[in-house]
Design a protein around this motif. Sequence first.
Motif, PDB file in Angstrom:
ATOM      1  N   GLY A 133       0.780  -1.221   0.000  1.00  0.00           N
ATOM      2  CA  GLY A 133       0.000   0.000   0.000  1.00  0.00           C
ATOM      3  C   GLY A 133       0.820   1.283   0.000  1.00  0.00           C
ATOM      4  N   ARG A 134       2.135   1.163  -0.074  1.00  0.00           N
ATOM      5  CA  ARG A 134       3.011   2.341  -0.073  1.00  0.00           C
ATOM      6  C   ARG A 134       3.604   2.578  -1.459  1.00  0.00           C
ATOM      7  N   THR A 135       3.996   3.810  -1.703  1.00  0.00           N
ATOM      8  CA  THR A 135       4.701   4.168  -2.922  1.00  0.00           C
ATOM      9  C   THR A 135       6.136   4.487  -2.547  1.00  0.00           C
ATOM     10  N   LEU A 136       7.081   3.851  -3.239  1.00  0.00           N
ATOM     11  CA  LEU A 136       8.486   4.050  -2.919  1.00  0.00           C
ATOM     12  C   LEU A 136       9.353   3.896  -4.147  1.00  0.00           C
ATOM     13  N   THR A 137      10.601   4.276  -3.988  1.00  0.00           N
ATOM     14  CA  THR A 137      11.581   4.111  -5.044  1.00  0.00           C
ATOM     15  C   THR A 137      12.743   3.296  -4.493  1.00  0.00           C
ATOM     16  N   SER A 138      13.637   2.891  -5.387  1.00  0.00           N
ATOM     17  CA  SER A 138      14.777   2.053  -5.017  1.00  0.00           C
ATOM     18  C   SER A 138      15.695   1.943  -6.227  1.00  0.00           C
ATOM     19  N   TRP A 139      16.730   1.140  -6.060  1.00  0.00           N
ATOM     20  CA  TRP A 139      17.520   0.738  -7.213  1.00  0.00           C
ATOM     21  C   TRP A 139      16.540   0.040  -8.172  1.00  0.00           C
ATOM     22  N   PRO A 140      16.623   0.298  -9.473  1.00  0.00           N
ATOM     23  CA  PRO A 140      15.614  -0.215 -10.409  1.00  0.00           C
ATOM     24  C   PRO A 140      15.379  -1.729 -10.378  1.00  0.00           C
ATOM     25  N   SER A 141      16.382  -2.517 -10.020  1.00  0.00           N
ATOM     26  CA  SER A 141      16.203  -3.968 -10.034  1.00  0.00           C
ATOM     27  C   SER A 141      15.235  -4.470  -8.967  1.00  0.00           C
ATOM     28  N   LEU A 142      14.863  -3.617  -8.005  1.00  0.00           N
ATOM     29  CA  LEU A 142      13.913  -4.013  -6.965  1.00  0.00           C
ATOM     30  C   LEU A 142      12.460  -3.736  -7.353  1.00  0.00           C
ATOM     31  N   ARG A 143      12.250  -3.123  -8.495  1.00  0.00           N
ATOM     32  CA  ARG A 143      10.912  -2.731  -8.950  1.00  0.00           C
ATOM     33  C   ARG A 143       9.912  -3.887  -8.846  1.00  0.00           C
ATOM     34  N   THR A 144      10.246  -5.030  -9.396  1.00  0.00           N
ATOM     35  CA  THR A 144       9.327  -6.170  -9.373  1.00  0.00           C
ATOM     36  C   THR A 144       9.119  -6.693  -7.956  1.00  0.00           C
TER      37      THR A 144
END
Length: 182
Positions: free
Chosen positions: A120-131
């Motif tokens: 339920g949260r919106t976040l960012t990270s290193w792109p490989s964690l997207r999935t």
Amino acid sequence: MQIAFLVAPEGVEQVELTDPWQAVHDSGDVPHLVSTKSGRIQAFHHLDKADTFPVDRTVDEADVADYGGLVLPGGVANPDALRMDKNAVAFVKKFFDRGRPVAAICHAPWTLIEADVVRGRTLTSWPSLRTDIRNAGGTWVDEQVKVCTAGNNTLITSRKPADLNAFCATFVAEFAQAGRAA
């Protein structure tokens, strides 16, 4: 206010520890290094060994009530080791349960995923964690810094070392605001 920095005994990306640490120190707060083992942790510059840093407390000794916020530095190996340690995962979860702000950069959201706090949260990270974030019920965005307030606490996330200036400025401000509200 004391701020916890949770890292594994080795594998933290040094700049993702030292820049936020300095930002906390410069803000007048007190950073504490928390790890799963006592002694010293081994930081890295990507894949190369860098400096070592003394541990202030282990997760078994640390009490979330002593801290106004939590910083989770990245590096690939660091959060991968933390998410395999039940006490480290429980420590992270307690910050959310108590409504304390949490800041995470790069690969650090892996530990958040393991603590089941991204749903339920919106976040960012290193792109490989997207999935991984999407599979854990979160929404991934490609932004320099993302602040998500849900329930009674705030999560500040960032993508990579190049985002550190914005990450540090944002989480220090959010932590200070949460400290004033407490």
